[in-house]
Design an enzyme around this catalytic site. Structure first.
Site, PDB file in Angstrom:
ATOM      1  N   GLY A  34      13.982 -41.034 -48.670  1.00 49.03           N
ATOM      2  CA  GLY A  34      14.885 -40.278 -47.810  1.00 49.03           C
ATOM      3  C   GLY A  34      14.438 -40.371 -46.376  1.00 49.03           C
ATOM      4  O   GLY A  34      13.297 -40.727 -46.077  1.00 49.03           O
ATOM      5  N   SER A  35      15.353 -40.074 -45.474  1.00 52.24           N
ATOM      6  CA  SER A  35      14.995 -40.074 -44.062  1.00 52.24           C
ATOM      7  C   SER A  35      15.955 -39.181 -43.306  1.00 52.24           C
ATOM      8  O   SER A  35      17.080 -38.930 -43.750  1.00 52.24           O
ATOM      9  CB  SER A  35      15.023 -41.492 -43.477  1.00 52.24           C
ATOM     10  OG  SER A  35      16.325 -42.030 -43.554  1.00 52.24           O
ATOM     11  N   GLY A  36      15.509 -38.730 -42.150  1.00 53.85           N
ATOM     12  CA  GLY A  36      16.325 -37.900 -41.288  1.00 53.85           C
ATOM     13  C   GLY A  36      16.059 -38.262 -39.845  1.00 53.85           C
ATOM     14  O   GLY A  36      15.371 -39.243 -39.550  1.00 53.85           O
ATOM     15  N   PHE A  38      14.199 -36.890 -37.650  1.00 55.74           N
ATOM     16  CA  PHE A  38      12.806 -36.770 -37.204  1.00 55.74           C
ATOM     17  C   PHE A  38      11.813 -36.905 -38.353  1.00 55.74           C
ATOM     18  O   PHE A  38      10.646 -36.570 -38.194  1.00 55.74           O
ATOM     19  CB  PHE A  38      12.584 -35.426 -36.503  1.00 55.74           C
ATOM     20  CG  PHE A  38      13.726 -35.009 -35.633  1.00 55.74           C
ATOM     21  CD1 PHE A  38      14.111 -35.779 -34.544  1.00 55.74           C
ATOM     22  CD2 PHE A  38      14.441 -33.854 -35.898  1.00 55.74           C
ATOM     23  CE1 PHE A  38      15.178 -35.413 -33.754  1.00 55.74           C
ATOM     24  CE2 PHE A  38      15.514 -33.474 -35.109  1.00 55.74           C
ATOM     25  CZ  PHE A  38      15.883 -34.260 -34.031  1.00 55.74           C
ATOM     26  N   SER A  39      12.248 -37.356 -39.507  1.00 51.00           N
ATOM     27  CA  SER A  39      11.343 -37.361 -40.652  1.00 51.00           C
ATOM     28  C   SER A  39      11.631 -38.519 -41.601  1.00 51.00           C
ATOM     29  O   SER A  39      12.700 -39.137 -41.555  1.00 51.00           O
ATOM     30  CB  SER A  39      11.451 -36.047 -41.430  1.00 51.00           C
ATOM     31  OG  SER A  39      12.679 -35.998 -42.120  1.00 51.00           O
ATOM     32  N   LYS A  40      10.660 -38.778 -42.453  1.00 50.39           N
ATOM     33  CA  LYS A  40      10.804 -39.706 -43.566  1.00 50.39           C
ATOM     34  C   LYS A  40      10.228 -39.032 -44.799  1.00 50.39           C
ATOM     35  O   LYS A  40       9.304 -38.219 -44.700  1.00 50.39           O
ATOM     36  CB  LYS A  40      10.075 -41.013 -43.269  1.00 50.39           C
ATOM     37  CG  LYS A  40      10.669 -41.791 -42.095  1.00 50.39           C
ATOM     38  CD  LYS A  40       9.900 -43.068 -41.822  1.00 50.39           C
ATOM     39  CE  LYS A  40      10.484 -43.812 -40.631  1.00 50.39           C
ATOM     40  NZ  LYS A  40       9.724 -45.059 -40.314  1.00 50.39           N
ATOM     41  N   VAL A  41      10.775 -39.389 -45.942  1.00 51.80           N
ATOM     42  CA  VAL A  41      10.342 -38.791 -47.198  1.00 51.80           C
ATOM     43  C   VAL A  41       9.876 -39.902 -48.127  1.00 51.80           C
ATOM     44  O   VAL A  41      10.595 -40.878 -48.352  1.00 51.80           O
ATOM     45  CB  VAL A  41      11.474 -37.991 -47.866  1.00 51.80           C
ATOM     46  CG1 VAL A  41      10.961 -37.288 -49.121  1.00 51.80           C
ATOM     47  CG2 VAL A  41      12.071 -36.990 -46.896  1.00 51.80           C
ATOM     48  N   LYS A  72       7.657 -34.973 -47.424  1.00 51.24           N
ATOM     49  CA  LYS A  72       8.465 -35.094 -46.207  1.00 51.24           C
ATOM     50  C   LYS A  72       7.535 -35.032 -45.005  1.00 51.24           C
ATOM     51  O   LYS A  72       6.801 -34.062 -44.828  1.00 51.24           O
ATOM     52  CB  LYS A  72       9.488 -33.959 -46.154  1.00 51.24           C
ATOM     53  CG  LYS A  72      10.326 -33.925 -44.883  1.00 51.24           C
ATOM     54  CD  LYS A  72      11.318 -32.772 -44.976  1.00 51.24           C
ATOM     55  CE  LYS A  72      12.156 -32.658 -43.724  1.00 51.24           C
ATOM     56  NZ  LYS A  72      13.150 -31.564 -43.845  1.00 51.24           N
ATOM     57  N   ASP A 173      24.724 -24.671 -45.084  1.00 48.00           N
ATOM     58  CA  ASP A 173      24.990 -26.112 -45.090  1.00 48.00           C
ATOM     59  C   ASP A 173      25.142 -26.604 -46.525  1.00 48.00           C
ATOM     60  O   ASP A 173      24.632 -27.664 -46.892  1.00 48.00           O
ATOM     61  CB  ASP A 173      23.871 -26.865 -44.365  1.00 48.00           C
ATOM     62  CG  ASP A 173      24.274 -28.292 -43.995  1.00 48.00           C
ATOM     63  OD1 ASP A 173      25.498 -28.570 -43.928  1.00 48.00           O
ATOM     64  OD2 ASP A 173      23.387 -29.124 -43.768  1.00 48.00           O
TER      65      ASP A 173
END
Length: 392
Positions: A34-36, A38-41, A72, A173
Site C-alpha cells: 500500500g501507499s499514500g 506521505f507513507s508506504k506500507v 506503515k 471516510d
C-alpha cells in the site's frame, strides 16, 4: 550510471527502514502492499522475541497462526505539519480507542524517530471491498454481490461502526476502499485519518472531508453536521454498492451530486424490497430522518444476519457464546440474540471539490490482494480542504 545513482537514495532509505524495524523486532520485507501521499506500507514479520514483549501482538497472531503484519511508514519530512501534528495522532488515537474489535484493523504498536513514524498494523491480505465486489461481479456475470453475502459483510461493518461510535469515534471516510478483507473473509474497517473523537454525542462538526461519492449531502452543502449521521449516509452508499456493483450517485461536482441525491437512488430488478427500503432509509437527505445503528441492526433485511453470520464465519459456534468477545457492538446496539443496466465495475471515486456468498466464496489470496493488503489511505492538502488519496 545515472539511473543507478538515482536508485541509491531510495535504496539507502529502505535499508535504513529495514534496520530500524529490525531493531524493534520486525523483519521488513520488500513487498509494498500500500501507499499514500506521505507513507508506504510493507509486509513484515514479527520475531518471536517481539511477540514475547508485546501482548497485543502475540495474542492476535497466535489466533491467526502466522507472524505477518503490515508496517506503515510515514515520512515526517514529506508530511505537512498539520498532518503530522493533527491527523496522524488522530488516527493513532482512534485505533487505540477501538482496539480489540474483530472488524476493526488492529494497531499493535507505534514507534518513531526524527525522520519517520512506524505503525505496526494487522494484516488484511485479501484487498479491499471495492476489489472484492468487482471480482465477484465478474465471476457471477452480473454486477454486485448476492444479498446473503452483502448482508454478512454489512452486518460486520455495522458492528464495527457501532463499536467506534460507542467509543466516541466517528469515521467520516467510510467507503469501499477503506474496508478490507482478511484471509478468513472477515471485514476490517481501516483508515481513521479523518476520524474525530468527541465526548459529546450531539457535537456538530464542520470539516469538509471524505470522497464525494460517499459524502453526506449536509457536508457537501457546507453545513455543520453530526459525524454519526454522516457515517450513516455513507453506510447506505456502501450497501448500495455491495448489492448493485456501482455507486448510487456519481458526479465530480458537488452541486450536480446534490441534484442526484435529491432524485434518490434507482435499483436493478430483482433486488428485494427489504434491501431497497434499508438503503432508502439510510440515504435520507434530512440527517435526522436516517435510521440509527440500532434501527439498522433490527431492520427486516438485517434480521437473518445474526445466526447465518456466526454459522458461516465462526464455524457454527453459537452467538450466545461469542457475542460479547467477538461482536461487542451487538450488545452496544441492544441486540436480543434469543438504475439497473449492463455490468459495471465500481470505479474509485474522483477526489472531491464524494447490505452475503459465504466466507468460502472469497477469492484466494493473490498477488494483487497482497499489494493492497492493509493500511490507511493518506491525506493530502489540496486547495482549501483535505481529501483522500487512493492507494495505487
Amino acid at each position: 550510471m545515472k539511473g543507478s545513482s538515482r536508485c541509491r537514495p531510495g535504496q539507502q532509505t529502505f535499508m535504513e527502514q529495514v534496520r530500524e524495524c529490525r531493531d524493534k523486532g520486525y523483519l521488513l520485507s520488500s513487498k509494498k502492499i500500500g501507499s499514500g501521499a506521505f507513507s508506504k506500507v510493507y509486509l513484515a514479520y514479527a520475531t518471536q522475541e517481539r511477540m514475547r514483549h508485546n501482548p497485543k501482538l502475540s495474542s492476535d497472531l497466535q489466533g491467526k497462526r502466522h507472524a505477518m503484519v503490515a508496517i506503515k511508514i510515514v515520512s515526517m519530512a514529506e508530511a505537512p505539519v498539520e498532518f503530522s501534528q493533527k491527523f496522524l495522532p488522530r488516527e493513532i488515537s482512534s485505533l487505540n480507542a477501538t482496539y480489540k474489535h474483530l472488524n476493526v484493523v488492529q494497531l499493535y504498536e507505534t514507534y518513531q524517530n526524527s525522520q519517520r513514524s512506524y505503525l505496526v498494523l494487522e494484516l488484511a491480505a485479501r484487498g479491499d471491498l471495492l476489489e472484492y465486489i468487482n471480482t465477484v461481479s465478474e465471476l457471477r456475470g452480473r454486477p454486485g454481490l448476492e444479498e446473503v453475502e452483502a448482508r454478512r459483510l454489512f452486518w460486520q461493518l455495522v458492528s464495527a461502526v457501532a463499536h467506534c461510535h460507542s467509543a466516541g469515534i466517528v469515521h467520516r471516510d467510510l467507503k469501499c476502499e477503506n474496508i478490507l478483507l482478511d484471509d478468513r473473509g472477515l471485514l476490517k474497517l481501516t483508515d481513521f485519518g479523518f476520524a474525530n473523537h468527541s465526548g459529546c454525542k450531539n457535537a456538530l462538526l464542520s470539516t469538509f472531508c471524505g470522497s464525494v461519492a460517499y459524502t453526506a449531502p449536509e457536508i457537501l452543502m457546507s453545513r455543520k453536521y453530526s459525524g454519526q449521521q454522516a457515517d450513516l449516509w455513507s453506510l447506505g452508499v456502501i450497501l448500495y454498492a455491495m448489492v448493485t456493483g456501482k455507486l448510487p450517485f456519481k458526479e465530480r461536482q458537488p452541486h450536480r451530486m446534490l441534484h442526484r441525491m435529491r432524485r434518490g437512488p434507482t435499483f436493478r430488478p430483482g433486488l428485494s424490497p427489504e434491501c431497497q427500503d434499508l438503503i432508502h432509509s439510510l440515504l435520507q437527505l434530512c440527517p435526522h430522518a436516517r435510521l440509527d445503528l440500532q434501527q439498522v441492526a433490527t431492520h427486516p433485511w438485517m434480521l437473518p444476519a445474526t445466526h447465518t453470520l456466526f454459522h458461516n464465519v465462526l464455524g457454527g459456534v453459537t452467538p450466545e457464546k461469542t457475542m460479547d468477545s467477538k461482536f461487542p457492538a451487538a450488545r452496544e446496539l441492544g441486540m436480543d440474540l434469543g438504475p439497473s443496466g449492463p455490468l459495471l465495475q465500481l470505479q474509485r471515486p474522483q477526489r472531491p471539490a464524494t447490505r452475503p456468498t459465504s466466507v468460502f466464496g472469497v477469492p484466494k489470496l493473490s498477488e494483487a490482494h497482497l499489494r493492497r493488503g492493509t493500511a490507511s489511505a493518506e491525506l493530502e492538502l489540496c486547495g482549501s480542504h483535505f481529501e483522500t488519496a487512493d492507494l495505487q
